[in-house]
Scaffold this active site. Structure first.
Site, PDB file in Angstrom:
ATOM      1  N   HIS A 120     -42.089  26.166  94.887  1.00 55.95           N
ATOM      2  CA  HIS A 120     -42.380  25.950  96.313  1.00 55.95           C
ATOM      3  C   HIS A 120     -42.276  27.237  97.122  1.00 55.95           C
ATOM      4  O   HIS A 120     -42.040  27.199  98.327  1.00 55.95           O
ATOM      5  CB  HIS A 120     -41.448  24.868  96.884  1.00 55.95           C
ATOM      6  CG  HIS A 120     -41.719  23.503  96.315  1.00 55.95           C
ATOM      7  ND1 HIS A 120     -40.804  22.466  96.345  1.00 55.95           N
ATOM      8  CD2 HIS A 120     -42.816  22.990  95.693  1.00 55.95           C
ATOM      9  CE1 HIS A 120     -41.327  21.393  95.770  1.00 55.95           C
ATOM     10  NE2 HIS A 120     -42.540  21.689  95.358  1.00 55.95           N
ATOM     11  N   CYS A 151     -48.993  43.085 114.709  1.00 53.00           N
ATOM     12  CA  CYS A 151     -50.373  42.875 115.186  1.00 53.00           C
ATOM     13  C   CYS A 151     -50.443  41.731 116.200  1.00 53.00           C
ATOM     14  O   CYS A 151     -51.500  41.463 116.761  1.00 53.00           O
ATOM     15  CB  CYS A 151     -51.311  42.575 114.003  1.00 53.00           C
ATOM     16  SG  CYS A 151     -51.293  40.859 113.454  1.00 53.00           S
ATOM     17  N   GLY A 188     -29.959  18.743  89.699  1.00 50.68           N
ATOM     18  CA  GLY A 188     -29.916  18.624  91.161  1.00 50.68           C
ATOM     19  C   GLY A 188     -31.246  18.375  91.838  1.00 50.68           C
ATOM     20  O   GLY A 188     -31.479  18.885  92.930  1.00 50.68           O
ATOM     21  N   SER A 190     -33.920  15.139  93.074  1.00 52.99           N
ATOM     22  CA  SER A 190     -34.111  13.688  93.191  1.00 52.99           C
ATOM     23  C   SER A 190     -35.344  13.254  92.397  1.00 52.99           C
ATOM     24  O   SER A 190     -35.564  12.069  92.206  1.00 52.99           O
ATOM     25  CB  SER A 190     -34.271  13.292  94.661  1.00 52.99           C
ATOM     26  OG  SER A 190     -35.385  13.966  95.223  1.00 52.99           O
TER      27      SER A 190
HETATM   28  P1  OAD Z   1     -33.577  16.371  97.228  1.00 52.05           P
HETATM   29  O1  OAD Z   1     -32.856  16.640  98.485  1.00 52.05           O
HETATM   30  O2  OAD Z   1     -34.673  15.387  97.247  1.00 52.05           O
HETATM   31  O3  OAD Z   1     -32.556  15.868  96.104  1.00 52.05           O
HETATM   32  C1  OAD Z   1     -31.334  16.494  95.913  1.00 52.05           C
HETATM   33  C2  OAD Z   1     -30.731  15.941  94.644  1.00 52.05           C
HETATM   34  O4  OAD Z   1     -29.534  16.675  94.397  1.00 52.05           O
HETATM   35  C3  OAD Z   1     -30.341  14.464  94.702  1.00 52.05           C
HETATM   36  O5  OAD Z   1     -30.763  13.823  93.513  1.00 52.05           O
HETATM   37  C4  OAD Z   1     -28.806  14.497  94.786  1.00 52.05           C
HETATM   38  O6  OAD Z   1     -28.195  13.386  94.128  1.00 52.05           O
HETATM   39  C5  OAD Z   1     -28.513  15.775  94.043  1.00 52.05           C
HETATM   40  N1  OAD Z   1     -27.235  16.449  94.422  1.00 52.05           N
HETATM   41  C6  OAD Z   1     -26.545  16.413  95.584  1.00 52.05           C
HETATM   42  N2  OAD Z   1     -25.444  17.182  95.514  1.00 52.05           N
HETATM   43  C7  OAD Z   1     -25.448  17.739  94.274  1.00 52.05           C
HETATM   44  C8  OAD Z   1     -24.581  18.633  93.580  1.00 52.05           C
HETATM   45  N3  OAD Z   1     -23.479  19.147  94.146  1.00 52.05           N
HETATM   46  N4  OAD Z   1     -24.911  18.975  92.296  1.00 52.05           N
HETATM   47  C9  OAD Z   1     -26.024  18.470  91.701  1.00 52.05           C
HETATM   48  N5  OAD Z   1     -26.861  17.624  92.313  1.00 52.05           N
HETATM   49  C10 OAD Z   1     -26.592  17.260  93.578  1.00 52.05           C
HETATM   50  O7  OAD Z   1     -34.063  17.804  96.677  1.00 52.05           O
HETATM   51  P2  OAD Z   1     -35.259  18.148  95.712  1.00 52.05           P
HETATM   52  O8  OAD Z   1     -35.342  17.205  94.569  1.00 52.05           O
HETATM   53  O9  OAD Z   1     -35.161  19.597  95.424  1.00 52.05           O
HETATM   54  O10 OAD Z   1     -40.127  20.324  99.090  1.00 52.05           O
HETATM   55  O11 OAD Z   1     -36.506  17.926  96.656  1.00 52.05           O
HETATM   56  C11 OAD Z   1     -37.773  18.255  96.195  1.00 52.05           C
HETATM   57  C12 OAD Z   1     -38.591  18.805  97.327  1.00 52.05           C
HETATM   58  O12 OAD Z   1     -38.586  17.912  98.428  1.00 52.05           O
HETATM   59  C13 OAD Z   1     -38.078  20.091  97.940  1.00 52.05           C
HETATM   60  O13 OAD Z   1     -38.422  21.235  97.203  1.00 52.05           O
HETATM   61  C14 OAD Z   1     -38.721  20.092  99.277  1.00 52.05           C
HETATM   62  C15 OAD Z   1     -38.420  18.671  99.648  1.00 52.05           C
HETATM   63  O14 OAD Z   1     -39.174  18.086 100.604  1.00 52.05           O
HETATM   64  C16 OAD Z   1     -40.844  20.974 100.005  1.00 52.05           C
HETATM   65  O15 OAD Z   1     -40.338  21.389 101.025  1.00 52.05           O
HETATM   66  C17 OAD Z   1     -42.287  21.157  99.641  1.00 52.05           C
END
Ligand code: OAD
Length: 248
Positions: A120, A151, A188, A190
């Site tokens: 991303h 600019c 980590g 979702s």
């Molecule tokens: P999310 O915020 O959707 O999910 C975070 C995940 O981390 C969840 O499954 C939590 O259970 C887990 N979590 C929380 N605390 C944790 C810890 N201490 N250790 C391990 N896991 C933990 O984040 P992403 O899956 O990265 O995209 O989201 C995907 C995309 O959605 C992002 O890149 C962003 C967002 O909208 C864009 O902006 C294009």
């Protein structure tokens, strides 16, 4: 130590071709909030209103003000945690080949991982929407919102907004390495945002084992993962690396 951490240590220690997929959860212990779930950014900010490319083009100042400035503040203050360092250690041990990350915080590289696919984009750089000039985000004073290039054009972060394409090279290489790895370690995320969430499925369909580290179950847990090591990334990775070092 949980039996699943021991199991994961044995599985990882026996491989030299592990690909890792990370999401916002790996940086939570570094002080960066996740997007979804309790305390997540999308609880306070509607992504459809502030995180789409259409929203940014319509009113860049508003998106900078509500979403991007806060991201900059969090990222500026953050440091890698034991999970980022643990993955870098596993790379040095010849176990992890590549980290595919959905994060834009640069913490994998700061911890020492050398092969990181930024699915991303990366928040470290801004790009002028008029002339294409790039500027380092940390060098930009936030006195003027939205920040502007010399600019006069508006600077945008080099990250992917909803509605934008994943960089083709990142997508193609991720699919390729996912289809060839022995193990995909999913930390980590979702696993609800595509196409990133599809990478573990590619790995699984190609015969790899899929190991998840997350405090919560995800859509992958029942359908794709071989097992879930339940817990916070930093704590789990610290124990995992210790155990792998003991085994080797
Ligand atoms: P999310 O915020 O959707 O999910 C975070 C995940 O981390 C969840 O499954 C939590 O259970 C887990 N979590 C929380 N605390 C944790 C810890 N201490 N250790 C391990 N896991 C933990 O984040 P992403 O899956 O990265 O995209 O989201 C995907 C995309 O959605 C992002 O890149 C962003 C967002 O909208 C864009 O902006 C294009």
């Amino acid at each position: 130590m949980s039996d699943l951490i021991k199991q994961a240590a044995v599985d990882l220690a026996g491989s030299d071709n592990v690909v890792v997929l990370t999401g916002a959860g790996i940086s939570v212990e570094s002080g960066i909030p996740p997007f979804r779930g309790k305390g997540g950014v999308w609880e306070r900010v509607d992504p459809m209103e502030y995180a789409t490319i259409d929203a940014f083009m319509r009113d860049p100042g508003r998106v900078w003000d509500v979403l991007v400035r806060e991201m900059k503040n969090c990222i500026d203050r953050s440091r890698p945690n034991d999970a980022h360092y643990g993955l870098a250690t596993l790379e040095k041990m010849g176990i992890v080949k590549t980290v595919i990350t959905q994060n834009v915080d640069g913490l994998h590289q700061a911890a020492g991982s050398t092969d990181v696919i930024e699915f991303h984009g990366n928040f470290a750089w801004l790009r002028c929407m008029e002339c294409g000039q790039r500027e380092e985000t940390r060098k930009i004073a936030m006195a003027e919102i939205p920040p502007r290039c010399s600019c006069g054009g508006i600077l945008r972060p080099e990250v992917i907004f909803f509605g934008e394409q994943i960089p083709t090279a990142a997508l193609m290489r991720s699919e390729q390495i996912a289809s060839r790895c022995d193990i995909m370690l999913v930390v980590g995320t979702s696993a609800v945002v595509q196409p990133a969430a599809y990478m573990p499925v590619v790995a699984k369909n190609s015969g790899a084992r899929v190991i998840e580290i997350n405090p919560e179950r995800t859509p992958l847990t029942a359908s794709t993962s071989d097992y879930l090591v339940q817990g916070k990334a930093g704590k789990v990775m610290r124990k995992l690396v210790e155990e792998i070092e003991r085994l080797r």
